[in-house]
Motif scaffolding. Structure first.
Motif, PDB file in Angstrom:
ATOM      1  N   GLY A  67       0.716  -1.225   0.107  1.00  0.00           N
ATOM      2  CA  GLY A  67      -0.051   0.176   0.103  1.00  0.00           C
ATOM      3  C   GLY A  67       0.656   1.271  -0.237  1.00  0.00           C
ATOM      4  N   TRP A  68       0.669   2.100  -0.862  1.00  0.00           N
ATOM      5  CA  TRP A  68       1.387   3.421  -1.122  1.00  0.00           C
ATOM      6  C   TRP A  68       0.466   4.403  -0.499  1.00  0.00           C
ATOM      7  CZ3 TRP A  68       0.895   6.643  -6.126  1.00  0.00           C
ATOM      8  CH2 TRP A  68       1.745   7.915  -6.008  1.00  0.00           C
ATOM      9  N   SER A  69       1.028   4.751   0.738  1.00  0.00           N
ATOM     10  CA  SER A  69       0.708   6.336   1.316  1.00  0.00           C
ATOM     11  C   SER A  69      -0.881   5.947   1.982  1.00  0.00           C
ATOM     12  CB  SER A  69       0.407   7.472   0.354  1.00  0.00           C
ATOM     13  OG  SER A  69       0.026   8.760   1.057  1.00  0.00           O
ATOM     14  N   LEU A  70      -1.816   6.327   1.605  1.00  0.00           N
ATOM     15  CA  LEU A  70      -3.314   6.237   2.193  1.00  0.00           C
ATOM     16  C   LEU A  70      -3.466   4.604   1.799  1.00  0.00           C
ATOM     17  CD1 LEU A  70      -6.013   6.963   3.628  1.00  0.00           C
ATOM     18  CD2 LEU A  70      -6.657   7.689   1.045  1.00  0.00           C
ATOM     19  N   LEU A 109      -2.874   2.309   4.593  1.00  0.00           N
ATOM     20  CA  LEU A 109      -3.900   2.201   5.886  1.00  0.00           C
ATOM     21  C   LEU A 109      -5.085   1.219   5.492  1.00  0.00           C
ATOM     22  CD1 LEU A 109      -4.115   5.919   6.841  1.00  0.00           C
ATOM     23  CD2 LEU A 109      -2.868   3.799   7.950  1.00  0.00           C
ATOM     24  N   TYR A 110      -5.323   1.076   4.229  1.00  0.00           N
ATOM     25  CA  TYR A 110      -6.245   0.095   3.781  1.00  0.00           C
ATOM     26  C   TYR A 110      -5.522  -1.329   3.957  1.00  0.00           C
ATOM     27  CZ  TYR A 110      -8.421   3.834   1.001  1.00  0.00           C
ATOM     28  OH  TYR A 110      -8.989   4.850   0.710  1.00  0.00           O
ATOM     29  N   ALA A 111      -4.289  -1.469   3.436  1.00  0.00           N
ATOM     30  CA  ALA A 111      -3.525  -2.751   3.712  1.00  0.00           C
ATOM     31  C   ALA A 111      -3.819  -3.289   5.311  1.00  0.00           C
ATOM     32  CB  ALA A 111      -2.222  -2.766   3.078  1.00  0.00           C
ATOM     33  N   ARG A 112      -3.336  -2.110   6.061  1.00  0.00           N
ATOM     34  CA  ARG A 112      -3.405  -2.323   7.562  1.00  0.00           C
ATOM     35  C   ARG A 112      -4.698  -2.765   8.104  1.00  0.00           C
ATOM     36  NH1 ARG A 112       0.123  -4.109  11.684  1.00  0.00           N
ATOM     37  NH2 ARG A 112      -1.209  -4.170  13.352  1.00  0.00           N
ATOM     38  N   ILE A 166       2.428  -7.087   4.983  1.00  0.00           N
ATOM     39  CA  ILE A 166       2.005  -5.944   4.333  1.00  0.00           C
ATOM     40  C   ILE A 166       3.413  -5.007   4.205  1.00  0.00           C
ATOM     41  CG2 ILE A 166      -0.442  -6.080   5.242  1.00  0.00           C
ATOM     42  CD1 ILE A 166       0.507  -3.769   6.975  1.00  0.00           C
ATOM     43  N   ILE A 167       3.512  -4.388   3.155  1.00  0.00           N
ATOM     44  CA  ILE A 167       4.541  -3.438   2.835  1.00  0.00           C
ATOM     45  C   ILE A 167       3.798  -2.046   2.534  1.00  0.00           C
ATOM     46  CG2 ILE A 167       6.474  -2.997   1.557  1.00  0.00           C
ATOM     47  CD1 ILE A 167       6.516  -5.866   0.579  1.00  0.00           C
ATOM     48  N   THR A 168       4.216  -1.299   3.409  1.00  0.00           N
ATOM     49  CA  THR A 168       3.688   0.349   3.051  1.00  0.00           C
ATOM     50  C   THR A 168       4.589   1.285   2.734  1.00  0.00           C
ATOM     51  OG1 THR A 168       3.903   1.083   5.705  1.00  0.00           O
ATOM     52  CG2 THR A 168       1.670  -0.032   4.825  1.00  0.00           C
ATOM     53  N   LEU A 169       4.378   2.131   1.882  1.00  0.00           N
ATOM     54  CA  LEU A 169       5.283   3.005   1.127  1.00  0.00           C
ATOM     55  C   LEU A 169       4.849   4.564   1.441  1.00  0.00           C
ATOM     56  CD1 LEU A 169       5.300   1.384  -2.318  1.00  0.00           C
ATOM     57  CD2 LEU A 169       6.862   0.923  -0.387  1.00  0.00           C
ATOM     58  N   HIS A 225      -5.582   7.928  11.643  1.00  0.00           N
ATOM     59  CA  HIS A 225      -5.804   6.560  12.399  1.00  0.00           C
ATOM     60  C   HIS A 225      -6.731   5.674  11.830  1.00  0.00           C
ATOM     61  CE1 HIS A 225      -6.065   3.886  15.944  1.00  0.00           C
ATOM     62  NE2 HIS A 225      -7.398   3.921  15.831  1.00  0.00           N
ATOM     63  N   HIS A 226      -6.012   4.923  10.890  1.00  0.00           N
ATOM     64  CA  HIS A 226      -6.775   3.940  10.205  1.00  0.00           C
ATOM     65  C   HIS A 226      -8.017   4.650   9.366  1.00  0.00           C
ATOM     66  CE1 HIS A 226      -4.520   0.880  11.953  1.00  0.00           C
ATOM     67  NE2 HIS A 226      -4.824   0.937  13.170  1.00  0.00           N
ATOM     68  N   ILE A 227      -7.527   5.651   8.475  1.00  0.00           N
ATOM     69  CA  ILE A 227      -8.453   6.396   7.659  1.00  0.00           C
ATOM     70  C   ILE A 227      -9.741   6.774   8.212  1.00  0.00           C
ATOM     71  CG2 ILE A 227      -8.257   5.505   5.373  1.00  0.00           C
ATOM     72  CD1 ILE A 227      -9.609   3.107   5.586  1.00  0.00           C
ATOM     73  N   GLY A 228      -9.243   7.446   9.757  1.00  0.00           N
ATOM     74  CA  GLY A 228     -10.320   8.133  10.257  1.00  0.00           C
ATOM     75  C   GLY A 228     -11.120   7.419  11.354  1.00  0.00           C
TER      76      GLY A 228
END
Length: 241
Positions: free
Chosen positions: A112-115, A118-121, A134-137, A145-148
């Protein structure tokens, strides 16, 4: 939905972000793939950042396909933030994840890139049995906080299952969009921070060093080596802007 302000590292970094991202793009195209480890064909889903679509991550997906992974766009078009019920949104995203895991009988890596990170998380917290890692960039864990809001009731989360899945946060101290300090999770289980210098926010999906790290993490996951990776790694890319 409540979204807090995302602050860049500095106005100068923000101003030079377009030029630096273009340089990162061309540098990524020149990366010799023969230097990177091959994969085992497991499925990988790539989530774009805010305001971006699968077109922005096309080069990353192509590179990973060339390394013998089955790579998928998130298939939701432009990432404009979820509308309506957040829980329903995460459930919608989970259809692709659960389908691939059931079809292959293997776990899936989420990038997951940027936002999108948070979807990946959020997917990991709800469906840990389907996720390999998961790999976030450049994902702003501290700012959003987890997209709100929590995507699922905390009592429904299997903390042990979530903690068993490795998560890697790749971030740049020269990020011109997201302040790097917010990309370092401090209270998430089994979460490893990997710091770079000299990479733009847009360039995180193109830069050769990032591509090399992703390839290494994907290949290591097929060999059961993830647990041995250092908790915090810093790779100096040279002087910052």
């Amino acid at each position: 939905m409540h979204i807090t302000n995302i602050q860049p590292s500095s106005p100068m970094l923000f101003a030079f972000e377009p030029v630096r991202s273009m340089m990162d793009f061309f540098a990524g195209q020149a990366l010799p793939l023969e230097r990177l480890p091959k994969g085992d064909g497991h499925s990988v889903i790539v989530f774009p950042g805010l305001g971006a679509s699968g077109g922005a991550t096309a080069m990353l997906r192509t590179r990973l396909q060339q390394l013998d992974y089955e790579v998928h766009d998130w298939e939701q078009g432009i990432n404009q933030l979820p509308s309506g019920d957040l829980d329903a949104w995460i459930t919608r995203l989970a259809k692709q994840l659960r389908s691939l895991a059931a079809r292959d009988g293997r776990t899936v890596t989420l990038v997951g890139w940027s936002l999108g990170g948070l979807y990946a998380r959020a997917l990991l917290e709800r469906y840990p049995a389907c996720v390999r890692q998961i790999i976030t960039l450049g994902t702003p864990y501290a700012e959003l906080h987890h997209i709100g809001a929590a995507p699922v009731n905390l009592s429904d989360i299997d903390a042990d299952a979530v903690a068993a899945v490795p998560a890697f946060s790749i971030y740049s101290k020269s990020d011109g969009v997201v302040a790097w300090q917010g990309c370092v999770p401090t209270a998430l289980p089994n979460h490893h921070a990997i710091a770079l210098d000299g990479v733009s926010h847009m360039g995180l999906v193109h830069h050769p060093e990032v591509l090399s790290i992703i390839a290494e993490l994907l290949a290591s996951s097929t060999k059961g080596q993830l647990a041995s990776r250092p908790q915090d790694v810093h790779r100096d890319r040279g002087p910052k802007v």
